[in-house]
Design an enzyme around this catalytic site. Structure first.
Site, PDB file in Angstrom:
ATOM      1  N   GLU A   1      -7.276  -0.776 -15.423  1.00 60.79           N
ATOM      2  CA  GLU A   1      -7.746  -1.229 -14.107  1.00 60.79           C
ATOM      3  C   GLU A   1      -8.421  -0.072 -13.351  1.00 60.79           C
ATOM      4  O   GLU A   1      -9.461  -0.248 -12.733  1.00 60.79           O
ATOM      5  CB  GLU A   1      -6.559  -1.785 -13.309  1.00 60.79           C
TER       6      GLU A   1
ATOM      7  N   SER B   1      -2.099 -11.020  -8.135  1.00 59.93           N
ATOM      8  CA  SER B   1      -2.183 -10.227  -9.367  1.00 59.93           C
ATOM      9  C   SER B   1      -2.661 -10.979 -10.591  1.00 59.93           C
ATOM     10  O   SER B   1      -2.119 -10.815 -11.686  1.00 59.93           O
ATOM     11  CB  SER B   1      -0.823  -9.605  -9.700  1.00 59.93           C
TER      12      SER B   1
ATOM     13  N   ASP C   1       1.719  -3.770  -9.531  1.00 58.44           N
ATOM     14  CA  ASP C   1       1.429  -5.087 -10.112  1.00 58.44           C
ATOM     15  C   ASP C   1       1.769  -5.124 -11.593  1.00 58.44           C
ATOM     16  O   ASP C   1       2.363  -6.078 -12.096  1.00 58.44           O
ATOM     17  CB  ASP C   1      -0.057  -5.444  -9.931  1.00 58.44           C
TER      18      ASP C   1
ATOM     19  N   SER D   1      -5.292 -10.242 -12.042  1.00 60.40           N
ATOM     20  CA  SER D   1      -5.856  -9.222 -12.934  1.00 60.40           C
ATOM     21  C   SER D   1      -4.764  -8.522 -13.744  1.00 60.40           C
ATOM     22  O   SER D   1      -4.880  -8.382 -14.970  1.00 60.40           O
ATOM     23  CB  SER D   1      -6.715  -8.223 -12.160  1.00 60.40           C
TER      24      SER D   1
ATOM     25  N   HIS E   1       0.827  -1.213   0.000  1.00 54.76           N
ATOM     26  CA  HIS E   1       0.000   0.000   0.000  1.00 54.76           C
ATOM     27  C   HIS E   1       0.864   1.267   0.000  1.00 54.76           C
ATOM     28  O   HIS E   1       0.462   2.304   0.535  1.00 54.76           O
ATOM     29  CB  HIS E   1      -0.987   0.005   1.180  1.00 54.76           C
ATOM     30  N   THR E   2       2.029   1.147  -0.567  1.00 51.60           N
ATOM     31  CA  THR E   2       2.902   2.323  -0.704  1.00 51.60           C
ATOM     32  C   THR E   2       2.896   2.830  -2.148  1.00 51.60           C
ATOM     33  O   THR E   2       3.219   3.986  -2.385  1.00 51.60           O
ATOM     34  CB  THR E   2       4.353   1.969  -0.318  1.00 51.60           C
TER      35      THR E   2
HETATM   36  C1  GLA Z   1      -3.017  -4.305  -5.019  1.00 50.42           C
HETATM   37  C2  GLA Z   1      -2.830  -3.155  -5.998  1.00 50.42           C
HETATM   38  C3  GLA Z   1      -1.397  -2.624  -5.948  1.00 50.42           C
HETATM   39  C4  GLA Z   1      -0.926  -2.329  -4.527  1.00 50.42           C
HETATM   40  C5  GLA Z   1      -1.263  -3.510  -3.594  1.00 50.42           C
HETATM   41  C6  GLA Z   1      -0.991  -3.178  -2.154  1.00 50.42           C
HETATM   42  O1  GLA Z   1      -2.277  -5.403  -5.420  1.00 50.42           O
HETATM   43  O2  GLA Z   1      -3.143  -3.553  -7.294  1.00 50.42           O
HETATM   44  O3  GLA Z   1      -1.270  -1.478  -6.770  1.00 50.42           O
HETATM   45  O4  GLA Z   1      -1.475  -1.149  -4.052  1.00 50.42           O
HETATM   46  O5  GLA Z   1      -2.620  -3.916  -3.716  1.00 50.42           O
HETATM   47  O6  GLA Z   1       0.348  -2.956  -1.953  1.00 50.42           O
END
Ligand code: GLA
Length: 391
Positions: free
Chosen positions: A161, A127, A173, A129, A36-37
């Site tokens: 997305e 990931s 991702d 998606s 979440h950075t």
């Molecule tokens: C999901 C989002 C990413 C990232 C993570 C948390 O995977 O697609 O962009 O924010 O959560 O780190």
């Protein structure tokens, strides 16, 4: 599923000969640390994994995109001049959003037949998606000879997305599945959007992914809410000092300015982002000096911060981490990806790996009633074409 079976599936659905069918693959990813950075301009350290999405694709003469998947019962036919209309079938919007991006760039595509097959567990935070998006973008760029650079494809997938699917994700991702390299981790600075591949050999340790198998619902609204809370913290700080994102602050600066953030929730979210950025930088040093024990500690600290300050873990992820950390030989453990379910990753000594899986399975099932699944995460290459020798 092997390539020959996938080709047979393609012919079954779209007919004709397999002569002009091309095959592409995009992996999924795990994030070692830096959660979440990315949408806060911070640091992340993911790598691509072995599982991912295969795409078999062939141009058709009909100006129609046909999209199907081996995994789920979906099938869509979209005329090339209607690609900007969202599909009522959520899954279709991942590839369709990418096709629409080509259209937005005035890169006119003719019709194509596409068949997808993925072996990433769905909704596991690995990931799937981004993997579908990237394999679509990479294949269409190649077949249409559009000549786009890989970073343009990354941005297109992220827009797809954000705007088409409606998840305000960052860029981690899409970069991870596009740019990762075998035996390396990908250190990304999400402000400058620059990256470095860091050689990553885990030696006597395995990185084990454990899937909570918790069904994830409404994750995009909880995720988008975190984005809003972080932006609120930025706005509050901006009353005193202009910043573009939270990652412009180090911890000392944040401590001095944090009284400006009146909303306690936003303050906690901001604290996570700022401490997590420092952990990522330390983690890179650990990898470079082969100090896996300290890397493990940083992973565990990251989980605690995601649990208490960012509040994106939950009972299942916390139970998996707690049980993992009880096993001798585990250097560290944390949730990976967006959270609210999905997977953990643990750094586990090879000699303890079997015991780890048996014991964590038992304890987790006892406590949650769910059966976890385990996979080994091996740093792998990003998106590519699969060239099959046909003799
Ligand atoms: C999901 C989002 C990413 C990232 C993570 C948390 O995977 O697609 O962009 O924010 O959560 O780190």
């Amino acid at each position: 599923m092997d390539i020959d079976k996938l080709k047979s599936e393609f012919l079954l659905r779209y007919g004709d000969s397999s002569e002009n069918v091309r095959i592409f693959f995009s992996p999924g990813r795990v994030n070692l640390i830096g959660e979440h950075t990315d949408y806060n301009g911070g640091f992340v350290l993911p790598f691509a994994i072995k599982t991912g999405t295969f795409l078999l694709i062939r141009k058709n003469p009909e100006n129609i995109f046909r999209l199907t998947s081996v995994n789920i019962d979906v099938c869509a036919s979209v005329p090339v001049n209607e690609v900007s209309t969202k599909s009522p079938v959520p899954w279709i919007n991942y590839p369709l959003g990418v096709i629409n991006e080509f259209d937005l760039l005035n890169l006119e595509l003719s019709g194509y037949d596409l068949l997808f097959y993925g072996d990433i567990p769905n909704g596991a935070g690995l990931s799937s998606s981004a993997s579908i998006e990237m394999v679509t973008a990479f294949a269409l760029n190649s077949l249409s000879r559009s000549g786009l650079e890989i970073m343009q494809l990354v941005n297109m997938c992220r827009h797809a997305e954000n705007d088409f699917v409606g998840m305000n994700c960052g860029i981690m991702d899409q970069m991870a599945v596009a740019l990762s390299k075998k035996d390396h981790a990908l250190f990304i600075n999400c402000t400058s959007i620059s990256y470095q591949t860091i050689p990553f050999f885990t030696g006597r340790y395995h990185i084990i992914i454990a899937n909570t198998n918790k069904p994830r619902e409404l994750i995009s609204s909880a995720y988008n809410q975190r984005v809003i809370e972080c932006n609120e913290a930025v706005s509050a700080i901006c009353n005193h000092r202009k910043i573009n994102n939270l990652s412009e602050l180090n911890f000392n600066e944040f401590e001095k300015l944090s009284t400006l953030i009146k909303n306690e929730i936003s303050k906690k979210r901001a604290r996570h982002v700022i401490t997590e950025n420092q952990r990522v930088k330390n983690a890179v040093k650990c990898i470079e000096s082969n100090d896996l024990l300290t890397l493990g500690k940083l992973m565990t600290e990251s989980h605690i911060s995601l649990k208490t300050d960012y509040e994106v873990t939950g009972f299942e992820l916390d139970t998996l981490v707690e049980e993992s950390l009880k096993i001798p030989g585990v250097a560290g453990s944390r949730m990976t990806g967006a959270g609210f379910g999905g997977c953990t990753i643990s750094l586990v000594h090879k000699d303890s790996a079997d015991h780890f899986m048996t014991e964590v399975y038992r304890q987790y099932e006892n406590k949650t009633g769910l059966k976890p699944e385990f996979y080994q995460a091996i740093p792998s290459d990003g998106v590519h074409e699969i060239i099959v020798n046909s003799q």
